[in-house]
Design an enzyme around this catalytic site. Structure first.
Site, PDB file in Angstrom:
ATOM      1  N   ASN A 189      40.710  39.260  33.875  1.00 12.52           N
ATOM      2  CA  ASN A 189      40.513  40.833  33.996  1.00 12.52           C
ATOM      3  C   ASN A 189      40.972  41.237  35.378  1.00 12.52           C
ATOM      4  O   ASN A 189      40.183  40.704  36.549  1.00 12.52           O
ATOM      5  CB  ASN A 189      39.079  41.164  33.455  1.00 12.52           C
ATOM      6  CG  ASN A 189      38.676  42.683  33.734  1.00 12.52           C
ATOM      7  OD1 ASN A 189      38.489  42.980  34.721  1.00 12.52           O
ATOM      8  ND2 ASN A 189      38.494  43.288  32.300  1.00 12.52           N
ATOM      9  N   ILE A 226      35.096  49.353  24.425  1.00 11.81           N
ATOM     10  CA  ILE A 226      34.828  50.253  25.248  1.00 11.81           C
ATOM     11  C   ILE A 226      34.115  49.569  26.593  1.00 11.81           C
ATOM     12  O   ILE A 226      33.651  48.394  26.402  1.00 11.81           O
ATOM     13  CB  ILE A 226      33.829  51.270  25.141  1.00 11.81           C
ATOM     14  CG1 ILE A 226      32.384  51.018  24.639  1.00 11.81           C
ATOM     15  CG2 ILE A 226      34.285  52.273  24.171  1.00 11.81           C
ATOM     16  CD1 ILE A 226      31.340  51.844  24.495  1.00 11.81           C
ATOM     17  N   LEU A 281      31.756  44.846  40.863  1.00 10.71           N
ATOM     18  CA  LEU A 281      32.930  43.851  40.657  1.00 10.71           C
ATOM     19  C   LEU A 281      32.796  42.796  41.849  1.00 10.71           C
ATOM     20  O   LEU A 281      33.614  42.298  42.650  1.00 10.71           O
ATOM     21  CB  LEU A 281      34.189  44.428  41.087  1.00 10.71           C
ATOM     22  CG  LEU A 281      34.725  45.561  39.822  1.00 10.71           C
ATOM     23  CD1 LEU A 281      36.140  46.236  40.224  1.00 10.71           C
ATOM     24  CD2 LEU A 281      34.996  44.637  38.723  1.00 10.71           C
ATOM     25  N   SER A 325      34.485  40.834  29.646  1.00  9.83           N
ATOM     26  CA  SER A 325      34.594  40.535  31.257  1.00  9.83           C
ATOM     27  C   SER A 325      32.988  41.115  31.831  1.00  9.83           C
ATOM     28  O   SER A 325      32.622  42.122  31.556  1.00  9.83           O
ATOM     29  CB  SER A 325      35.683  41.468  31.887  1.00  9.83           C
ATOM     30  OG  SER A 325      35.507  41.348  33.221  1.00  9.83           O
ATOM     31  N   CYS A 335      36.472  50.729  35.450  1.00  4.83           N
ATOM     32  CA  CYS A 335      35.247  50.302  36.089  1.00  4.83           C
ATOM     33  C   CYS A 335      34.435  51.512  36.692  1.00  4.83           C
ATOM     34  O   CYS A 335      35.118  52.277  37.716  1.00  4.83           O
ATOM     35  CB  CYS A 335      35.292  49.110  36.999  1.00  4.83           C
ATOM     36  SG  CYS A 335      33.680  48.726  37.681  1.00  4.83           S
TER      37      CYS A 335
END
Ligand SMILES: Cc1cc2nc3c(=O)[nH]c(=O)nc-3n(C[C@H](O)[C@H](O)[C@H](O)COP(=O)(O)O)c2cc1C
Length: 303
Positions: free
Chosen positions: A98, A189, A72, A20, A128
């Site tokens: 996601n 991760i 984002l 993502s 995040c």
């Protein structure tokens, strides 16, 4: 040769996905590779409303990876469904949406909205590090991981993958919290928190001071955390962090990852996922492995 794997009910034609935030919604990369050849596409993190992301700089290169603070940037959940999903639906590839909510309710709301044709699984980003509200705060608290997972599971019929942050003391308990909440799989991760200072201004390079490190620098750490997660849960684990070659991908699978995702390296070489798939096949041929599942978790720790 059998390359297909199953992740919590989701069948992938091969175990190689794109991580993502490093592949957008596939459009740019479709000019280089056939998206249908990927195991899955994990799309850029989605929020309820569109986001412009953080002010520049957003990316900083280090000798063996990058720090990012994208924040984002995305078209929001409706923008994704109307503007991006129709393009992805043209390909025979699993699409993993996601999501990054700012509250448990937002995660549940987005999961419900994405319970539609063309979305094959939900990846829940509880990790995040670049968003002030929520983000990391959720991912470091096991109760939060558990609550979000439960709420998302209740809101969707799709497989739910919980993405963990490495910025915690004990990855095993975070993995377990996701499993106990009903997750069908976990992925890890996400980026590792880091910082950079401009020595001329004596100020941090990033406006948020910290940013997320990814790429080759994080691979040994990611591999260790994936191995620990694999040992602590019975659900499938998707491994990522610094994968840039077939041998990197194979290491994660030997450690027990049922599938892997390539992130930062897509920026370096847009063909890397295709090379990784071919490299895995070559390795299997050379080692007489007919079924990729025979490789997964085959680590021997006897010295
Ligand atoms: C520029 C950039 C943007 C990212 N955006 C997201 C995101 O929106 N959601 C998410 O869950 N992870 C995001 N990540 C994390 C990656 O999906 C991946 O977990 C991490 O980069 C480790 O893999 P890598 O070392 O192969 O890049 C982002 C990473 C980068 C480099």
């Amino acid at each position: 040769m059998k390359l297909d794997v199953e992740i919590g009910g989701l069948r992938l034609k091969n175990p190689v996905m794109v991580a993502s935030g490093t592949f957008g919604f596939g459009k740019e990369y479709s000019e280089y590779i056939d998206l249908s050849k990927l195991g899955a596409i994990m799309v850029k993190g989605l929020t309820v409303k569109p986001r412009e992301g953080n002010p520049p700089p957003r990316i900083y290169e280090t000798p063996s990876g990058i720090l990012n603070s994208v924040g984002l940037q995305n078209p929001g959940i409706d923008g994704f469904i109307k503007g991006e999903l129709p393009f992805l639906k043209k390909y025979d590839v699993a699409v993993i949406a996601n999501i990054a909510g700012e509250s448990v309710d937002e995660f549940a709301y987005m999961a419900k909205k994405l319970d539609i044709d063309g979305v094959h699984a939900i990846e829940v980003n509880v990790s995040c590090p670049n968003v002030k509200e929520g983000g990391m705060a959720f991912g470091v608290k096991t109760e939060c991981i558990n609550d979000i997972t439960k709420a998302v599971k209740k809101s969707t019929n799709k497989p739910v993958i919980v993405k963990l942050t490495p910025n915690v003391g004990d990855i095993a308990i975070c993995a377990k919290a996701a499993e106990d909440g009903g997750a069908d799989a976990i992925s890890l991760i996400n980026t590792i928190t880091g910082m950079v200072i401009d020595i001329n201004t004596r100020k941090p390079v990033f406006k948020n001071i910290y940013a997320g490190l990814s790429g080759p620098a994080v691979k040994p750490i990611a591999l260790k955390l994936v191995y620990e997660a694999v040992k602590s849960v019975t659900i499938p684990v998707i491994g990522m962090g610094g994968i840039s070659s077939a041998s990197d991908a194979i290491e994660f699978m030997i450690a027990g990852a049922k599938a892997i995702a390539v992130g930062t390296y897509n920026f370096v070489d847009p063909y890397c996922t295709m090379k990784i798939i071919e490299g895995i096949k070559e390795y299997m041929k050379l080692n007489n492995i007919d079924n990729i599942n025979d490789l997964i978790g085959s680590l021997s720790t006897e010295i």
